[in-house]
Enzyme design. Structure first.
Site, mmCIF file in Angstrom:
data_model
loop_
_atom_site.group_PDB
_atom_site.id
_atom_site.type_symbol
_atom_site.label_atom_id
_atom_site.label_comp_id
_atom_site.label_asym_id
_atom_site.label_seq_id
_atom_site.Cartn_x
_atom_site.Cartn_y
_atom_site.Cartn_z
ATOM 1 N N LEU A 190 -17.839 9.180 17.190
ATOM 2 C CA LEU A 190 -18.689 9.278 18.341
ATOM 3 C C LEU A 190 -18.054 10.318 19.030
ATOM 4 O O LEU A 190 -16.659 10.545 19.029
ATOM 5 C CB LEU A 190 -18.026 7.710 19.285
ATOM 6 C CG LEU A 190 -18.888 7.959 20.610
ATOM 7 C CD1 LEU A 190 -20.350 7.793 20.416
ATOM 8 C CD2 LEU A 190 -18.427 6.903 21.386
ATOM 9 N N LYS A 221 -24.015 6.057 20.173
ATOM 10 C CA LYS A 221 -23.215 4.873 20.837
ATOM 11 C C LYS A 221 -24.145 3.845 20.818
ATOM 12 O O LYS A 221 -24.713 3.219 21.886
ATOM 13 C CB LYS A 221 -23.052 5.363 22.220
ATOM 14 C CG LYS A 221 -21.734 4.646 22.779
ATOM 15 C CD LYS A 221 -21.068 5.496 24.054
ATOM 16 C CE LYS A 221 -19.855 4.701 24.872
ATOM 17 N NZ LYS A 221 -18.937 4.272 23.998
ATOM 18 N N GLU A 233 -12.062 7.121 13.452
ATOM 19 C CA GLU A 233 -11.607 6.691 14.902
ATOM 20 C C GLU A 233 -11.163 5.548 15.114
ATOM 21 O O GLU A 233 -11.085 4.496 14.094
ATOM 22 C CB GLU A 233 -12.657 7.196 15.576
ATOM 23 C CG GLU A 233 -13.922 6.307 15.375
ATOM 24 C CD GLU A 233 -15.213 6.459 16.130
ATOM 25 O OE1 GLU A 233 -15.261 7.169 17.565
ATOM 26 O OE2 GLU A 233 -16.456 6.290 15.555
ATOM 27 N N TYR A 267 -28.750 -14.270 12.566
ATOM 28 C CA TYR A 267 -30.224 -14.929 12.578
ATOM 29 C C TYR A 267 -30.756 -15.381 11.128
ATOM 30 O O TYR A 267 -30.399 -14.896 10.187
ATOM 31 C CB TYR A 267 -31.070 -13.913 13.260
ATOM 32 C CG TYR A 267 -31.595 -12.624 12.347
ATOM 33 C CD1 TYR A 267 -30.678 -11.651 11.951
ATOM 34 C CD2 TYR A 267 -32.963 -12.845 11.692
ATOM 35 C CE1 TYR A 267 -31.195 -10.758 11.148
ATOM 36 C CE2 TYR A 267 -33.316 -11.729 10.895
ATOM 37 C CZ TYR A 267 -32.339 -10.699 10.777
ATOM 38 O OH TYR A 267 -32.771 -9.773 9.781
HETATM 39 N N1 PDD Z 1 -15.790 3.096 23.700
HETATM 40 N N2 PDD Z 1 -15.069 6.113 19.774
HETATM 41 C C1 PDD Z 1 -16.008 4.815 19.718
HETATM 42 C C2 PDD Z 1 -16.337 3.846 18.662
HETATM 43 C C3 PDD Z 1 -15.913 4.060 21.060
HETATM 44 O O1 PDD Z 1 -16.756 2.751 21.390
HETATM 45 C C4 PDD Z 1 -15.501 4.895 22.170
HETATM 46 C C5 PDD Z 1 -15.812 4.541 23.594
HETATM 47 C C6 PDD Z 1 -14.931 6.025 22.031
HETATM 48 C C7 PDD Z 1 -14.298 7.098 23.181
HETATM 49 O O2 PDD Z 1 -15.331 7.721 23.773
HETATM 50 P P1 PDD Z 1 -15.461 7.969 25.363
HETATM 51 O O3 PDD Z 1 -14.111 9.117 25.516
HETATM 52 O O4 PDD Z 1 -16.484 8.656 25.680
HETATM 53 O O5 PDD Z 1 -14.969 6.847 26.035
HETATM 54 C C8 PDD Z 1 -14.592 6.778 20.612
HETATM 55 C C9 PDD Z 1 -15.742 2.490 25.307
HETATM 56 C C10 PDD Z 1 -14.631 2.844 25.964
HETATM 57 C C11 PDD Z 1 -16.123 1.110 24.712
HETATM 58 O O6 PDD Z 1 -16.660 0.760 23.892
HETATM 59 O O7 PDD Z 1 -15.556 0.157 25.496
#
Ligand code: PDD
Length: 307
Positions: free
Chosen positions: A217, A159, A192, A44
């Site tokens: 996360l 998240k 992660e 932006y």
């Molecule tokens: N993603 N780490 C990150 C950065 C994530 O975005 C996710 C989930 C996970 C795994 O979390 P969980 O087991 O609660 O799905 C770890 C989702 C699936 C997505 O963004 O599509």
């Protein structure tokens, strides 16, 4: 579509430009699948308007083009056309003093971290009136500031949809023929995946995943798997591991709601273990699936029939 919240707050007569159309504010909207909304996959600029004229226009347009270029978002409007649209928004809003806000998103596509090929962006241009007297009052009195830790963006435990770094890393991984990118911190430790939690089975057969902190996360799949493993008498070690540890691991896998437990057989071109899904990983998959499905049935009230 009418945005009632915007309707209540917008002064009458405000006009915005969205993707080729000039619309009254209450009807100006992007699609729910817009990547700006879902991934912060957008850039932006804010232009000051004084006496109906745009200030520093060229410099802002140049920075916009640079931001778009850095993210590989195709410029949906050439600068001259955008300049025309901004002037038109100034004119249609009879704006004397205020600002023009321009946002360019990567467009609207079914949600996927991976950047769509040949994406066509969305352009939004809005106008806002500012009271020059209020700004002058602030200038004459001066303002206070408060210090805050710079956490941009160090709160991966939330998240949030601030997913642009994840989008870029996953897209890069896909370009290189990989399914997922594992993100590595300044100490060379894996945090992660871009949308998954990362796990290894080390040379002694221990299942390892990073400890929870602001840096990752708290995956729901991660936590259900840990409960399932504990119930089966298996211990999971929560500790950081380096990229080298991962390369030397016997097995590796990722977890997420979208795939449960998915084996990783190669990292940066290096084969993990035998280069096929490992037995511990497959056991983890079975443990996770059984517990998650059992708990889902219990929540539906079917526990007695299905055990
Ligand atoms: N993603 N780490 C990150 C950065 C994530 O975005 C996710 C989930 C996970 C795994 O979390 P969980 O087991 O609660 O799905 C770890 C989702 C699936 C997505 O963004 O599509």
């Amino acid at each position: 579509m009418t945005i009632s919240h915007a309707k209540r707050r917008a002064p009458a007569g405000r006009i915005a430009y969205v993707d080729g159309r000039y619309l009254p504010h209450p009807h100006a909207a992007v699609h729910i699948e817009d990547r700006g909304l879902q991934f912060a996959d957008s850039v932006y600029e804010v232009f000051a308007v004084t006496g109906g004229a745009l200030l520093d226009e060229d410099a802002h347009l140049k920075r916009l083009a640079r931001s778009l270029g850095e993210l590989g978002i195709a410029q949906p409007l050439p600068p001259a056309a955008l300049s025309f649209v901004m002037r038109e928004v100034v004119r249609r809003n009879r704006l004397r003093d205020g600002l023009i806000y321009v946002q360019v998103t990567r467009g609207s596509y079914a949600r996927d971290h991976v950047v769509p090929k040949d994406a066509r962006g969305t352009v939004i241009v809005t106008a806002r009136r500012l009271d020059p007297a209020a700004i002058e009052a602030r200038r004459s009195s001066g303002v206070k500031v408060k210090t805050e830790p710079d956490i941009r963006w160090g709160r991966c435990d939330i998240k949030a949809t601030a997913l642009l770094p994840n989008v870029l890393a996953k897209t890069e991984a896909r370009r290189a023929g990989a399914y997922e990118a594992w993100l590595v911190d300044r100490d060379g430790k894996v945090t992660e995946g871009t949308s998954t939690n990362a796990w290894i089975v080390d040379s002694r057969g221990r299942v390892v995943t990073r400890v929870l902190s602001n840096n990752i996360l708290a995956g729901v799949t991660r936590s259900t798997l840990m409960r399932a493993a504990a119930a089966a008498g298996l211990t999971i070690e929560e500790r950081s591991f380096t990229v080298e540890d991962a390369r030397q691991a016997r097995e590796a896998f990722v977890t997420s709601a979208t795939g449960g437990v998915i084996p990783v057989v190669e990292i940066d071109g290096i084969r993990i273990g035998d280069g096929v899904p490992g037995s511990t990983t497959l056991r983890m998959h079975a443990l996770y699936r059984d517990l998650a499905q059992k708990e889902a049935r219990i929540s539906l009230g079917f526990a007695s029939q299905s055990g």
